[in-house]
Design a protein around this motif. Structure first.
Motif, PDB file in Angstrom:
ATOM      1  N   ASN A 224     -12.954   0.938 -10.394  1.00 33.97           N
ATOM      2  CA  ASN A 224     -11.794   1.732 -10.552  1.00 33.97           C
ATOM      3  C   ASN A 224     -11.813   2.144 -11.818  1.00 33.97           C
ATOM      4  OD1 ASN A 224     -11.224   1.653  -7.866  1.00 33.97           O
ATOM      5  ND2 ASN A 224      -9.788   0.200  -8.061  1.00 33.97           N
TER       6      ASN A 224
ATOM      7  N   VAL B  50      -1.962   1.610 -11.729  1.00 31.45           N
ATOM      8  CA  VAL B  50      -1.054   1.135 -10.958  1.00 31.45           C
ATOM      9  C   VAL B  50      -1.576  -0.048 -10.124  1.00 31.45           C
ATOM     10  CG1 VAL B  50      -0.340   1.842  -8.444  1.00 31.45           C
ATOM     11  CG2 VAL B  50      -0.413   3.607  -9.980  1.00 31.45           C
ATOM     12  N   SER B  51      -0.471  -0.909 -10.183  1.00 32.91           N
ATOM     13  CA  SER B  51      -0.966  -2.177  -9.670  1.00 32.91           C
ATOM     14  C   SER B  51      -0.007  -2.496  -8.459  1.00 32.91           C
ATOM     15  CB  SER B  51      -0.616  -3.431 -10.824  1.00 32.91           C
ATOM     16  OG  SER B  51      -0.716  -4.732 -10.236  1.00 32.91           O
ATOM     17  N   PRO B  52      -0.431  -2.460  -7.252  1.00 29.41           N
ATOM     18  CA  PRO B  52       0.123  -2.896  -6.027  1.00 29.41           C
ATOM     19  C   PRO B  52       0.989  -4.293  -6.001  1.00 29.41           C
ATOM     20  CG  PRO B  52      -1.635  -1.723  -5.352  1.00 29.41           C
ATOM     21  CD  PRO B  52      -2.056  -1.997  -6.658  1.00 29.41           C
TER      22      PRO B  52
ATOM     23  N   ASP C  67     -11.454  -3.752  -9.101  1.00 33.31           N
ATOM     24  CA  ASP C  67     -10.845  -3.077 -10.403  1.00 33.31           C
ATOM     25  C   ASP C  67     -11.959  -2.534 -11.259  1.00 33.31           C
ATOM     26  OD1 ASP C  67      -8.662  -3.983  -9.338  1.00 33.31           O
ATOM     27  OD2 ASP C  67      -8.256  -5.683 -10.796  1.00 33.31           O
TER      28      ASP C  67
ATOM     29  N   THR D 275      -3.858   2.594   1.064  1.00 33.67           N
ATOM     30  CA  THR D 275      -3.134   3.326  -0.017  1.00 33.67           C
ATOM     31  C   THR D 275      -3.799   4.876  -0.173  1.00 33.67           C
ATOM     32  OG1 THR D 275      -2.924   1.354  -1.363  1.00 33.67           O
ATOM     33  CG2 THR D 275      -2.546   3.584  -2.300  1.00 33.67           C
TER      34      THR D 275
ATOM     35  N   ASP E 157       0.719  -1.112   0.009  1.00 35.43           N
ATOM     36  CA  ASP E 157      -0.159  -0.093   0.268  1.00 35.43           C
ATOM     37  C   ASP E 157       0.863   1.202  -0.026  1.00 35.43           C
ATOM     38  OD1 ASP E 157      -2.471  -1.361   0.249  1.00 35.43           O
ATOM     39  OD2 ASP E 157      -1.888  -2.055   2.542  1.00 35.43           O
TER      40      ASP E 157
ATOM     41  N   LYS F 285      -6.197   2.295  -9.953  1.00 41.68           N
ATOM     42  CA  LYS F 285      -5.797   1.272  -9.416  1.00 41.68           C
ATOM     43  C   LYS F 285      -6.368  -0.462  -9.863  1.00 41.68           C
ATOM     44  CE  LYS F 285      -6.637  -0.919  -5.499  1.00 41.68           C
ATOM     45  NZ  LYS F 285      -6.662  -1.460  -3.689  1.00 41.68           N
TER      46      LYS F 285
ATOM     47  N   ASN G 228      -5.642  -4.373 -10.529  1.00 39.84           N
ATOM     48  CA  ASN G 228      -4.703  -5.596  -9.731  1.00 39.84           C
ATOM     49  C   ASN G 228      -4.610  -6.638 -10.976  1.00 39.84           C
ATOM     50  OD1 ASN G 228      -2.759  -5.226  -7.740  1.00 39.84           O
ATOM     51  ND2 ASN G 228      -4.207  -5.187  -6.278  1.00 39.84           N
TER      52      ASN G 228
ATOM     53  N   ALA H  77       2.445   1.672  -3.431  1.00 43.75           N
ATOM     54  CA  ALA H  77       1.741   2.133  -4.457  1.00 43.75           C
ATOM     55  C   ALA H  77       1.519   3.581  -4.309  1.00 43.75           C
ATOM     56  CB  ALA H  77       0.124   1.466  -4.414  1.00 43.75           C
TER      57      ALA H  77
ATOM     58  N   LEU I  32      -9.218   4.302  -6.121  1.00 45.93           N
ATOM     59  CA  LEU I  32      -8.444   3.322  -5.240  1.00 45.93           C
ATOM     60  C   LEU I  32      -9.393   2.406  -4.322  1.00 45.93           C
ATOM     61  CD1 LEU I  32      -6.214   5.724  -3.800  1.00 45.93           C
ATOM     62  CD2 LEU I  32      -5.480   4.080  -5.617  1.00 45.93           C
TER      63      LEU I  32
END
Length: 452
Positions: A309, A346-348, A306, A240, A124, A327, A329, A127, A302
């Motif tokens: 988002n 963005v992919s943690p 997915d 995050t 987190d 975000k 994933n 990211a 966030l």
């Protein structure tokens, strides 16, 4: 290298995928037999069903012969305990995922020392740092930093009306008077490590390396430099979001967080008194518009879904928000989101996997130089690696034009005494330099690996 992974959830599976691709010998441990069966069916790994903090399970995994144990279950406490027991049983190095903000304050140093952790990792927070860098420099799709920010790598997408459309790379320096290097280009599904004769086209995704000052100078000359985001809305009150809000407030940004869960919203109000917390459903377009979506500099989605988002980010883009970040994933949804016009994702779990691959390569390497930093570029199709250089007659004090590099490899930057050098053919690498290499279709563990 023998690596034991405890925890086979989303992040664990991504780490296994990355480490198997590196050629490591992996033992996966998880208490869920269905998860374990799935991961052992897909990847060539050994699976053991059980508790990763059980000494019998760790002994069954032959932990005393493991160079590295990584614990990434959903429980911070279980991860720390697993690493502690593994060290006592002979594991050489241990890494624990620790997400709880209460563990990531002043007590973290104490925990790492007492548990003998080689590293603690917080996806987190990682990211949040990546998002923060992008919001400070919204022109970029992605920003990576090397050698304490002395060198940056910025990814951009060239728009249809870009002034760089049709420009050859060897014309850039003279035309724009900036010491930058375009080191990587993705066109469609192909990735190029370009030479001076390469011609840029609209819709190319390009990677630029230079000092931060030179990158700003270059983008300003192109008219591509967006102002730093000052008013930001975050959808979802995740960890995050909390970390990111603290960073943004610290540089004077106005931050709104929209959170559907009343309990979480109340906690955020107490933790972030300088942020505006909205209790409501961020999937409702009316709510976002009422809260000033159209007047924002940036919108960052966030939530833990997915799909939500992606959809809310598409809506924010349709309202002409200058910078929109989602975000995402799941890899398949990330590819779909890009086709729908969302450039900045963005992919943690990917960020965390990159950090661990970098650490594993540095551990595995026993030669004169080692991987200090590793980033995946161009949606994972290329890599940027930073090496600390030690004396090697094959590499040091030799003009770069005389080095025979493997195909798809480029020396993108040299950092010497905090001075950034965008290298030309007559430059040389010296001992104690930090060197950044960009490669496509190659995996390097040592700087000497770049030579044919």
């Amino acid at each position: 290298m023998k690596i034991i992974l405890v925890g086979c959830g989303k992040i664990g599976t991504t780490i296994v995928e990355s480490l198997v691709a590196e050629g490591h010998d992996i033992v996966a441990i998880d208490s869920d037999p269905a998860l374990l069966a799935e991961i052992t069916n897909i990847y060539d790994v050994m699976g053991i069903c059980g508790n990763g903090a059980d000494s019998d399970i760790l002994l069954e995994a032959d932990v005393s012969k493991a160079e590295l144990l990584i614990a990434v279950t959903g429980s911070d406490e279980l991860n720390m305990l697993s690493c502690f027991i593994a060290r006592r049983l002979g594991a050489q190095n241990t890494i624990a995922r620790i997400r709880n903000p209460e563990y990531n304050d002043k007590s973290l140093g104490f925990l790492r020392k007492e548990l003998e952790l080689s590293m603690s990792i917080n996806p987190d927070l990682l990211a949040a740092h990546e998002l923060f860098n992008i919001l400070k420099f919204p022109s970029a799709l992605k920003i990576e930093t090397f050698s304490r920010r002395n060198l940056e790598m910025v990814e951009l997408r060239l728009k249809p009306d870009s002034v760089l459309d049709g420009v050859k790379l060897n014309e850039l320096r003279d035309k724009y008077r900036a010491k930058v290097l375009i080191c990587c280009v993705k066109r469609g599904d192909q990735v190029f490590i370009p030479d001076g004769n390469f011609t840029l086209r609209s819709d190319d995704r390009i990677g630029i390396t230079a000092s931060p000052t030179e990158i700003h100078k270059f983008l300003r000359g192109l008219g591509l430099l967006q102002k730093q985001a000052r008013s930001v809305m975050l959808l979802g009150g995740s960890r995050t979001a909390r970390y990111l809000a603290e960073m943004l407030i610290g540089i004077g940004c106005h931050v709104k967080i929209v959170e559907q869960d009343e309990r979480v919203a109340t906690e955020l109000c107490e933790a972030l008194p300088d942020a505006v917390i909205i209790h409501g459903d961020g999937a409702r377009q009316e709510l976002l518009l009422e809260e000033g979506l159209r007047s924002l500099d940036a919108f960052v989605s966030l939530t833990n879904m997915d799909e939500e988002n992606i959809l809310t980010s598409i809506f924010a883009s349709s309202q002409n928000v200058p910078k929109v970040i989602a975000k995402v994933n799941r890899d398949e949804l990330g590819a779909m989101a890009e086709k729908l016009g969302l450039d900045t994702l963005v992919s943690p779990k990917r960020i965390m996997a990159d950090v661990l691959v970098s650490y594993a390569r540095a551990l595995q390497n026993s030669l004169g130089s080692s991987v200090e930093t590793l980033y995946k570029l161009m949606e994972g199709d290329a890599e940027a690696l930073e090496f600390k250089v030690k004396a090697d007659p094959r590499l040091t004090n030799v003009p770069l034009k005389e080095l025979s590099l493997k195909p798809g490899t480029l020396i993108a930057g040299i950092i010497r005494d905090r001075k950034t050098i965008i290298p030309g053919g007559n430059d040389v690498i010296l001992p104690d330099d930090r060197v950044v290499i960009v490669a496509a279709g190659q995996r390097f563990s040592d700087l000497s690996d770049i030579l044919r």
